[in-house]
Structures are given as structure tokens and as C-alpha cells.
Design a protein around this motif. Structure first.
Motif, PDB file in Angstrom:
ATOM      1  N   GLY A  65     -35.763  70.447   2.186  1.00 39.49           N
ATOM      2  CA  GLY A  65     -34.437  70.162   2.740  1.00 39.49           C
ATOM      3  C   GLY A  65     -33.649  69.237   1.832  1.00 39.49           C
ATOM      4  O   GLY A  65     -32.418  69.292   1.777  1.00 39.49           O
ATOM      5  N   THR A  66     -34.376  68.381   1.111  1.00 37.97           N
ATOM      6  CA  THR A  66     -33.724  67.470   0.169  1.00 37.97           C
ATOM      7  C   THR A  66     -33.142  68.255  -0.997  1.00 37.97           C
ATOM      8  O   THR A  66     -31.977  68.064  -1.378  1.00 37.97           O
ATOM      9  N   ASP A  94     -25.797  69.575   7.317  1.00 43.34           N
ATOM     10  CA  ASP A  94     -27.207  69.256   7.065  1.00 43.34           C
ATOM     11  C   ASP A  94     -27.932  69.593   8.366  1.00 43.34           C
ATOM     12  O   ASP A  94     -27.994  68.799   9.310  1.00 43.34           O
ATOM     13  N   GLN A 113     -32.564  69.576  11.012  1.00 42.06           N
ATOM     14  CA  GLN A 113     -33.228  69.435  12.313  1.00 42.06           C
ATOM     15  C   GLN A 113     -32.766  70.502  13.311  1.00 42.06           C
ATOM     16  O   GLN A 113     -33.160  70.464  14.471  1.00 42.06           O
ATOM     17  N   SER A 138     -34.396  72.198   6.546  1.00 46.17           N
ATOM     18  CA  SER A 138     -35.702  71.765   6.062  1.00 46.17           C
ATOM     19  C   SER A 138     -36.783  72.490   6.854  1.00 46.17           C
ATOM     20  O   SER A 138     -36.653  72.674   8.062  1.00 46.17           O
ATOM     21  N   LYS A 163     -40.862  69.980  11.460  1.00 43.85           N
ATOM     22  CA  LYS A 163     -39.561  70.471  11.939  1.00 43.85           C
ATOM     23  C   LYS A 163     -39.813  71.597  12.957  1.00 43.85           C
ATOM     24  O   LYS A 163     -40.900  72.211  12.943  1.00 43.85           O
TER      25      LYS A 163
HETATM   26  C1  LIG Z   1     -31.263  65.172   8.490  1.00 45.43           C
HETATM   27  C2  LIG Z   1     -32.233  65.482   7.400  1.00 45.43           C
HETATM   28  N1  LIG Z   1     -31.771  65.787   6.181  1.00 45.43           N
HETATM   29  C3  LIG Z   1     -32.597  66.084   5.170  1.00 45.43           C
HETATM   30  C4  LIG Z   1     -33.963  66.076   5.338  1.00 45.43           C
HETATM   31  C5  LIG Z   1     -34.842  66.337   4.147  1.00 45.43           C
HETATM   32  O1  LIG Z   1     -35.687  67.426   4.308  1.00 45.43           O
HETATM   33  P1  LIG Z   1     -37.072  67.517   3.513  1.00 45.43           P
HETATM   34  O2  LIG Z   1     -38.017  66.541   4.098  1.00 45.43           O
HETATM   35  O3  LIG Z   1     -37.502  68.947   3.718  1.00 45.43           O
HETATM   36  O4  LIG Z   1     -36.772  67.248   2.085  1.00 45.43           O
HETATM   37  C6  LIG Z   1     -34.501  65.777   6.588  1.00 45.43           C
HETATM   38  C7  LIG Z   1     -35.967  65.759   6.793  1.00 45.43           C
HETATM   39  O5  LIG Z   1     -36.518  64.987   7.492  1.00 45.43           O
HETATM   40  C8  LIG Z   1     -33.615  65.457   7.650  1.00 45.43           C
HETATM   41  O6  LIG Z   1     -34.080  65.163   8.868  1.00 45.43           O
END
Ligand SMILES: Cc1ncc(COP(=O)(O)O)c(C=O)c1O
Length: 363
Positions: free
Chosen positions: A58-59, A155, A158, A179, A184
Motif C-alpha cells: 500500500g505504501t 488512500d 483500509q 493495501s 487488512k
Molecule cells: C491508511 C493507510 N495507508 C497506507 C498504508 C500502507 O500500506 P502497506 O502496509 O501495505 O504498505 C496503510 C497500512 O497500514 C494504511 O492503513
């Protein structure tokens, strides 16, 4: 009791998951195997998004979105002050400036009323987070953005599977990201994510950016990243996606049970009437939160705090020198408490959680 019972979920689909993982092991196509594209098609069918681009987390999905929008150093990007750090850290990582906006006291999502005050000549975009599984007021946010010539990214880390005015999360803005972190609502067995867009040009750009900017083997058109999703993760997600609707229903049933039991006990989550939630978290607000949390832990009830420090107060962002006040985000950071929530939680377990919470609050 588990906070998010991944073991129970594995047991439920074990045969299917092992079969799909075995196919990947036998093929040795660990990168760019056919399961990745099959998953992308399934994600689009599920969400209604024109393009689904699977990626490494997700990042990285957020980073790819910012790269696709050609964000430049010094650009200002509006983000909620109360969210997981990646929403804002990817902006900062790209040498752009995250500009925090306080959140709505009812939904805890970015407050559209406050967005306009944060817009300056340097503002380029808004990242709106769908916190705990429900979308912010995306129509309103899109309208503000288009009045100021800004882009919007949801974003939806969630909220994959959530609804907003009859449409699905991940289709509500030019770009959306999600993500598939294991905990999740739709999670894989490692890191994974996806970017969604309705725009053909952006989709093509994202696919190139995800693979080192490569257009032909070892021919690199632009600077990209290794943001690919592993084939094994795609295989796991394909299986879980087939069961996802049932899981979202079960999560909603669990949330309803919590809400009926928690009346008069704690401040419960509120889902806006235009929304349906995936219940990534069932988060209540309580006073003396840390003490209550410890008491619950002593009784064997696992809980979590999403999030104990708002982004505006994170040490990592001290360099911004932001002296603004974010009273709602501050108050939430001191009072939110997420209760065990997953598709396999039983009514008995929920009764135990609620009784223990009541005792902890009464003590
Ligand atoms: C709101 C939000 N953005 C971004 C992310 C990042 O996702 P990832 O952990 O898959 O990199 C998360 C993950 O917890 C999140 O809750």
C-alpha cells in the motif's frame, strides 16, 4: 482470543490456498506470473475500477500514484492529520510537502470544511484516506479539488470493498490505492497493494513505473521502482477475493452485534448514511484509554490503537515546523481503541469483549 484471526481464515480456505500456491511453485513464475493479471482482472470486476494495477504494498501504491501525477519537490499535498504514516511519508519521501488537515469528529476522515483553508498556490493534490473502512465525502472533496485544479487520490488501504453512494471505494477519484497487508480486510501473506484508476494514460504510466520504468527488456523510459506484486501473493489474493463478499458481510454482522451491545457503554463508530464499511477496524472512543486497554489485556482481550500519535505530532514531521492546531486528531489519538474484529469472530467472543470493556470502564 485473536485481534484479527488469520489462522481461522487460513483453516477455512486452506485447501484452495495451498492448491493455488502450489501452481506458482510448480511454474517457477514467481515474478509476473499469470496470476498477477488474473488478480488484476478480478479486482476490477469486484470494484468496478477500469484499471487495477497490483503492486508490492500500500505504501508503494501511494508512491506510484504520486510518481504518476509527476509530483515535484516543494509541491504541497493535502493529507489528513489522523492516519497511518504512509499517507504522508510517501509525500515527504518524494520531497513534496505534506499539509495536514484536521479530521471530522464523527467519521474521523479528512474534514472537507477544512480542506479549502489549507489550499495555497503550491497545492497540487489531496490524498483522502478511508479510515477504518469507510470513505470520506469523496464527491465533496472532488468538487473542491476541481474548483482549485487539484488531483485527488483515495488512500483506500483500509476500505477495498467499501461503498459510497452506491459506488465502490477505489473508483471514487482519479487514482486510488489500497493495501493487502495480511491484517487488512483483504490481505495476502506478506506485503501487497494495488493502484486503481479510470484513466488509460495513468494506468499505462503506472505499469511502467512499477517495473523500473522499463518499456522493453532493459530499455528504461523513465525512472521507476521495483513495485511489482509477487505471483504467490496474487495467487493467495485470488482465493481470498472469491470469499471476500462473504467476509465483508460477516464483518458487518459482527459490527452490528458490537454496536447493539455497546450502547451506553462506549462511544461507538458512526457510518455515514451514504457509506457501507468494510470494518477494517471496529474502533470505539473511551476515556482513560491506556488504562482501559491494559485492563483488557489483563483479561486476555487483545486491542489496538490506530493511532496513538497524530501525524502532525510525529517526530518525523517536526522538520515541517507546523504550529497549527488539530484538536480533533489530538483528541482521537488519546481516546481511540480498536476491538477484536474479523470475519470469524464469534458472538461469544464479542460478549466477552464487551463485558470486559464494561468492567474495565466501571473499575
Ligand atoms: C491508511 C493507510 N495507508 C497506507 C498504508 C500502507 O500500506 P502497506 O502496509 O501495505 O504498505 C496503510 C497500512 O497500514 C494504511 O492503513
Amino acid at each position: 482470543m485473536k485481534f484479527a484471526d488469520l489462522g481461522a481464515q487460513f483453516q477455512a480456505y486452506e485447501e484452495e490456498i495451498r492448491l493455488e500456491m502450489d501452481k506458482v511453485l510448480s511454474s517457477s513464475l514467481f515474478i509476473n506470473g499469470p496470476q498477477v493479471e488474473e488478480l488484476e482482472d478480478a479486482l476490477s470486476t469486484y470494484s468496478g475500477a477500469k484499471h487495477s494495477i497490483a503492486c508490492s504494498s500500500g505504501t508503494d501504491a501511494l508512491l506510484l500514484g504520486l510518481m504518476a501525477k509527476d509530483v515535484q519537490p516543494g509541491d504541497e499535498i493535502i493529507v489528513p492529520a489522523f492516519t497511518f504514516i504512509a499517507t504522508a511519508s510517501m509525500v515527504a519521501f518524494y520531497k513534496a510537502i505534506p499539509v495536514f488537515v484536521d479530521v471530522d469528529p464523527v467519521t474521523f476522515n479528512i474534514n472537507p470544511l477544512k480542506i479549502e483553508q489549507a489550499i495555497t498556490a503550491k497545492t497540487k493534490g489531496i490524498i483522502a484516506v478511508s479510515l477504518y473502512g469507510q470513505c470520506p465525502d469523496m464527491d465533496r472533496i472532488n468538487a473542491i479539488a476541481s474548483a482549485h485544479n487539484l488531483w485527488v487520490m483515495e488512500d483506500a488501504a483500509q476500505s477495498f470493498g467499501a461503498g459510497y453512494k452506491g459506488r465502490m471505494s477505489c473508483t471514487l477519484s482519479e487514482i486510488a490505492t489500497t493495501s493487502f497487508f495480511p491484517a487488512k480486510p483483504l490481505g495476502c501473506y506478506g506485503d501487497g497493494g494495488a493502484v486503481f484508476t479510470e484513466n488509460d494514460e495513468i494506468a499505462a504510466k503506472l505499469k511502467v513505473l512499477r517495473n523500473h520504468g522499463q518499456v522493453k527488456r532493459y530499455h528504461h523510459q523513465v525512472i521507476g521502482i521495483n513495485g511489482r506484486m509477487d505471483t504467490i501473493q496474487a495467487a493467495v489474493l485470488k482465493v481470498k477475493l472469491a470469499h471476500f463478499n462473504d467476509e465483508v458481510s460477516l464483518r458487518n454482522q459482527a459490527a452490528e452485534r458490537y454496536s447493539s451491545m455497546l450502547k451506553d457503554i462506549a462511544e461507538m463508530p458512526v457510518i455515514a448514511k451514504e457509506n457501507t464499511s468494510t470494518w477494517a477496524q471496529y474502533t470505539v472512543r473511551v476515556s482513560r484509554r491506556d488504562e482501559v486497554r491494559q485492563k483488557l489485556a489483563d483479561k486476555g482481550i487483545p486491542t489496538a490503537v490506530h493511532y496513538p500519535v497524530p501525524l502532525c505530532r510525529q517526530e518525523a514531521f517536526a522538520y515541517l515546523g507546523d504550529a497549527s492546531e488539530y484538536p480533533v486528531s489530538e483528541a482521537l489519538a488519546d481516546s481511540v481503541l480498536s476491538l477484536p474484529m474479523h470475519a470469524f469472530i464469534t458472538e461469544e467472543e464479542q460478549v466477552r469483549v464487551v463485558n470486559s470493556l464494561k468492567e474495565a470502564l466501571d473499575e
